[in-house]
Design a protein around this motif. Sequence first.
Motif, short mmCIF file in Angstrom:
data_model
loop_
_atom_site.label_atom_id
_atom_site.label_comp_id
_atom_site.label_asym_id
_atom_site.label_seq_id
_atom_site.Cartn_x
_atom_site.Cartn_y
_atom_site.Cartn_z
N ARG A 171 -13.56 4.61 -5.05
CA ARG A 171 -13.41 3.08 -5.38
C ARG A 171 -12.11 2.59 -4.78
O ARG A 171 -11.16 3.33 -4.55
CB ARG A 171 -13.51 2.86 -6.85
N ASP A 172 -12.00 1.11 -4.70
CA ASP A 172 -10.89 0.42 -3.98
C ASP A 172 -10.16 -0.34 -5.09
O ASP A 172 -9.38 -1.43 -4.79
CB ASP A 172 -11.33 -0.17 -3.03
N ASP A 173 -10.22 -0.15 -6.55
CA ASP A 173 -9.82 -1.06 -7.31
C ASP A 173 -9.10 -0.47 -8.48
O ASP A 173 -9.37 -0.50 -9.70
CB ASP A 173 -10.75 -2.02 -8.01
N TYR A 174 -8.20 0.50 -7.94
CA TYR A 174 -7.60 1.26 -9.06
C TYR A 174 -7.00 0.73 -10.40
O TYR A 174 -7.33 0.98 -11.60
CB TYR A 174 -6.30 2.14 -8.57
N PRO A 175 -5.94 -0.41 -10.49
CA PRO A 175 -5.55 -1.07 -11.47
C PRO A 175 -6.71 -1.51 -12.40
O PRO A 175 -6.72 -1.52 -13.73
CB PRO A 175 -4.70 -2.10 -11.14
N ILE A 176 -7.75 -2.16 -11.79
CA ILE A 176 -8.91 -2.68 -12.71
C ILE A 176 -9.90 -1.41 -13.38
O ILE A 176 -10.14 -1.64 -14.49
CB ILE A 176 -9.96 -3.61 -11.78
N PHE A 177 -10.11 -0.51 -12.60
CA PHE A 177 -10.63 0.53 -13.30
C PHE A 177 -9.80 1.21 -14.35
O PHE A 177 -10.36 1.63 -15.29
CB PHE A 177 -10.97 1.63 -12.08
N ILE A 178 -8.69 1.52 -14.06
CA ILE A 178 -7.61 2.07 -15.19
C ILE A 178 -7.64 1.04 -16.58
O ILE A 178 -8.13 1.60 -17.76
CB ILE A 178 -6.36 2.17 -14.87
N LYS A 179 -7.63 -0.11 -16.33
CA LYS A 179 -7.88 -1.27 -17.45
C LYS A 179 -9.18 -1.07 -18.13
O LYS A 179 -9.15 -0.98 -19.38
CB LYS A 179 -7.54 -2.56 -16.93
N HIS A 180 -10.20 -0.87 -17.16
CA HIS A 180 -11.54 -1.04 -17.83
C HIS A 180 -11.73 0.41 -18.58
O HIS A 180 -12.01 0.32 -19.77
CB HIS A 180 -12.53 -0.86 -16.63
N VAL A 181 -11.49 1.87 -18.25
CA VAL A 181 -11.59 2.80 -18.83
C VAL A 181 -10.74 2.94 -20.18
O VAL A 181 -10.88 3.61 -21.25
CB VAL A 181 -11.44 4.36 -17.96
N ASN A 182 -9.52 2.15 -19.96
CA ASN A 182 -8.68 2.10 -21.19
C ASN A 182 -9.38 1.43 -22.25
O ASN A 182 -9.13 1.69 -23.50
CB ASN A 182 -7.16 1.71 -20.78
N LYS A 183 -9.66 0.19 -21.87
CA LYS A 183 -10.45 -0.66 -22.85
C LYS A 183 -11.47 0.08 -23.50
O LYS A 183 -11.77 -0.50 -24.63
CB LYS A 183 -10.83 -1.99 -22.15
N LEU A 184 -12.26 0.64 -22.94
CA LEU A 184 -13.49 1.33 -23.44
C LEU A 184 -13.05 2.70 -24.18
O LEU A 184 -13.98 3.37 -24.64
CB LEU A 184 -14.35 1.83 -22.23
N GLU A 185 -11.82 2.89 -24.18
CA GLU A 185 -11.15 4.31 -24.69
C GLU A 185 -11.64 5.43 -24.32
O GLU A 185 -11.86 6.29 -25.08
CB GLU A 185 -11.17 4.00 -26.40
N ILE A 186 -11.99 5.47 -23.09
CA ILE A 186 -12.37 6.65 -22.26
C ILE A 186 -11.17 7.63 -21.92
O ILE A 186 -10.43 7.03 -21.20
CB ILE A 186 -13.46 6.47 -21.27
N SER A 187 -11.14 8.68 -22.31
CA SER A 187 -9.64 9.74 -22.04
C SER A 187 -10.19 10.08 -20.40
O SER A 187 -11.12 10.36 -20.20
CB SER A 187 -9.73 10.74 -22.82
#
Length: 127
Positions: free
Chosen positions: A81-97
Amino acid sequence: MNIKFSHIALRCNNINTVSIFFTEVIGLEKGFRPYFIFPGYWLYSPKNKQEAIIHILSKKDKLSLRTNNYNNLLDHIALVRDDYPIFIKHVNKLEISFYEKFIPDLNTKQIFLKGPENITVEVNFII
């Protein structure tokens, strides 16, 4: 955001036998593999030496990855993927470790997550 397939990783009893099958029978070629503390091979299409499509790992080496899929042939699938900050924010919001690793030889951040059915997904970001 752009998402593309990167590779599959196979955890095998005999990495040499599997690599011979994929090179001599299928026609893939062994190529560059960054330094890891565990043995393995990266296999490439003869027409694309830039992106390995199969990674071969040993079932015997429990230190090789954080996937814990020691009884399965499919260790993980990988995407880019090419959107690291957005992806990290997304998985954190979903509470996925997830587990994060940086591969200096490739200038790549790797994120490993567990999906349904215990499938491990590796998401790579070129930094």
